[in-house]
Scaffold this active site. Structure first.
Site, short mmCIF file in Angstrom:
data_model
loop_
_atom_site.label_atom_id
_atom_site.label_comp_id
_atom_site.label_asym_id
_atom_site.label_seq_id
_atom_site.Cartn_x
_atom_site.Cartn_y
_atom_site.Cartn_z
N SER A 139 -3.05 1.51 1.29
CA SER A 139 -4.15 0.58 1.48
C SER A 139 -5.49 1.29 1.35
O SER A 139 -5.78 1.88 0.32
CB SER A 139 -3.97 -0.10 2.84
OG SER A 139 -4.73 -1.26 2.95
N ASP A 173 1.25 -8.98 -2.18
CA ASP A 173 0.43 -8.27 -1.20
C ASP A 173 -0.80 -9.11 -0.85
O ASP A 173 -1.60 -9.42 -1.72
CB ASP A 173 0.00 -6.92 -1.76
CG ASP A 173 -0.54 -5.98 -0.69
OD1 ASP A 173 -1.29 -6.45 0.19
OD2 ASP A 173 -0.23 -4.78 -0.74
N HIS A 187 2.31 -6.32 2.63
CA HIS A 187 1.33 -5.29 2.30
C HIS A 187 2.00 -3.94 2.11
O HIS A 187 2.64 -3.42 3.04
CB HIS A 187 0.30 -5.23 3.42
CG HIS A 187 -0.86 -4.33 3.16
ND1 HIS A 187 -1.41 -4.17 1.91
CD2 HIS A 187 -1.59 -3.55 4.00
CE1 HIS A 187 -2.43 -3.33 2.00
NE2 HIS A 187 -2.55 -2.94 3.25
#
Length: 521
Positions: free
Chosen positions: A237, A463, A491
């Protein structure tokens, strides 16, 4: 960068981009036990600097690259250390700060260290390695590497951004603003201004230096003090943004780098917000479709009608906030935060179904618990991290944000078109940094990487926090990179997907075998 709740923000503080929170939540909700079967040395050790690594240190930073780091036993079965870095890289002879790092020693024939960042910005890599090293990583990776988690500057144990007491955080989350009115918007601005002043007073001068470029420079010092000539790195991320920033600054020092749940460094904050709004709308539809196929789903009819039932429920809570069993009032923003948190991992969807079923009969306590998990609030009322404050502080330095009222109102309309369910709650992000004491130090731009080591980028089709198209964009910008795409929900992918993703990433990390580009599975 995850969309995460920010203090005293009515709508746009609901979302945040950290993989660690999603993984931790899934573990909690699935009742997973985090057990590491490896035998770890608990003896203190001192890492003496490798002269060849010190010789390649940037001018003026030799004292940081040559420091001797003492790794001491900690957290029952790990080793911990403090690493000194300059507070301001433009003045390396000035004040310093310490970064907290935790190491899970290799369980086999060690080839190096793998530094890990779980996202955020604001998530703790220290906690991630401590909690997930024994379950998240394959045995070949555990054998090959010391896993090193660290709290980036501004996060938790590393010169943390400090702003409010736990009681003040509860009160800020419970506030309600009518941002459609000038008076409501002004009230939100005033509260954010007051919080910014608290952050500046309680955090001190380091608040001006917790930008991602500074953290990337810290990452190279961390590489040096674990005596690796190349950085082996796994970033999730926001951690992909940190990793790609590092690759642009230190291309010759990149080793084996995996960037999962990629953030596109070229897009503006407004483009990022719109991308997330669309992706979360897609995610809620995927959840509703799945729920409707399960026995006991509280929704009914088609996917469209099920989503509309959720919108109606949100509107009802907005009109009349509910009271949870613990006596706390749940407003619409807190309710939406609880709704969004389980969308980070489809393993958490059953918990969302349970919370929705209760909420539709009037009990919002479980939805509040989900919101609290997303905000790192424990059941006893204490907040276990400063991730909310770090998230905002880092973003205010990394992104210019438009706080013009007319521009934010126009953005709200676009967001509501992009995401009829959530767009309303993504708006007015510009108020977060309008009165921040330090101006942004970066303008979004494509990343440039000219190193010889291929980088692996991973995207997930479902996602919600880092839309899959951002991974393709980052792979293109890096040039010397390969793209893996997981056809899944939630995610990030590595550590929770399938063998089609896990096996090639493990082979790349352990043996350097680069996966086939544009693999989709």
């Amino acid at each position: 960068m995850t969309a995460r709740p920010l203090p005293a923000r009515p709508r746009s503080w609901v979302i945040g981009m950290r993989a660690a929170g999603a993984m931790a939540l899934a573990m909690v909700l699935a009742s997973c036990t985090l057990i590491d079967g490896g035998n770890r040395s608990q003896e203190a050790s001192t890492a003496k600097a490798d002269p060849s690594i010190v010789a390649s240190a940037p001018s003026g930073l030799e004292q940081f690259y040559s420091q001797e780091v003492v790794w001491e036993s900690c957290e029952s079965e790990f080793q911990c250390a403090k690493v000194k870095v300059p507070m301001d890289y433009d003045k390396p002879e000035g004040d310093t700060i310490e970064l907290a790092a935790l190491r899970a020693p290799s369980t086999g024939n060690k080839t190096g260290s793998l530094l890990v960042n779980p996202g955020g910005p604001g998530a703790s890599g220290y906690d991630f390695v401590k909690d997930a090293s024994g379950t998240h990583f394959s045995q070949p990776v555990r054998d090959a590497y010391d896993l090193v988690g660290f709290d980036p500057r501004g996060v938790k144990r590393s010169a943390p951004v400090t702003c409010m007491t736990d009681a003040e955080r509860d009160a800020a989350r419970a506030k309600i603003y009518d941002l459609d009115t000038d008076a409501g918007l002004e009230a939100a601005r005033a509260d954010n201004k007051a919080i910014a002043a608290q952050c500046a007073e309680q955090t001190g001068p380091v608040l001006a230096h917790i930008d991602t470029v500074s953290s990337a420079k810290d990452l190279d010092i961390l590489r040096a003090v674990v005596n690796d000539t190349k950085l082996n790195y796994l970033g999730y991320s926001y951690g992909t943004f940190l990793g790609s920033t590092y690759a642009s600054l230190f291309p010759d020092n990149v080793g084996r780098m995996v960037l999962d749940g990629a953030l596109d460094p070229s897009i503006s904050n407004e483009e990022l917000t719109r991308g997330q709004a669309r992706a979360f709308e897609k995610a809620i539809r995927a959840y509703v479709a799945s729920c409707l196929e399960q026995d006991g789903c509280p929704l009914s009819g088609t996917v469209d009608s099920g989503v509309q039932q959720l919108r109606d429920l949100i509107a009802a809570v907005e009109q009349t906030p509910r009271t949870a069993k613990d006596g706390r009032v749940v407003n619409a923003t807190m309710f939406v935060s609880g709704l969004i948190t389980p969308l980070y991992n489809d393993q958490s969807w059953p918990a969302l179904t349970q919370a929705l079923e209760a909420a539709m009969t009037g009990d919002v306590s479980l939805m509040l618990r989900l919101a609290d998990l997303g905000a790192d609030r424990a059941a006893n009322g204490t907040y276990t991290s400063n991730s909310t404050f770090a998230f905002n502080a880092i973003n205010c330095l990394d992104y210019p944000m438009d706080s013009d009222t007319a521009a934010m109102r126009a953005e709200q309309q676009r967001l509501m078109q992009d995401s009829p369910t959530f767009g309303y709650f993504f708006a007015y992000g510009g108020t977060n940094c309008a009165d921040w004491p330090h101006k942004n130090t970066r303008t979004p731009a494509p990343v440039e990487y000219k190193g010889d080591s291929p980088i692996v980028v991973i995207g997930t089709t479902g996602d919600p926090a880092t839309p899959v198209e951002w991974a393709a964009s980052l792979r293109k910008q890096l040039g010397n990179a390969t793209l893996l795409t997981w056809e899944g929900e939630g995610h990030t992918a590595y550590g929770r997907s399938n063998s089609c993703i896990e096996d090639p990433v493990d082979s790349y990390l352990v043996s350097g075998q680069v996966p086939a580009d544009n693999t989709v599975c």
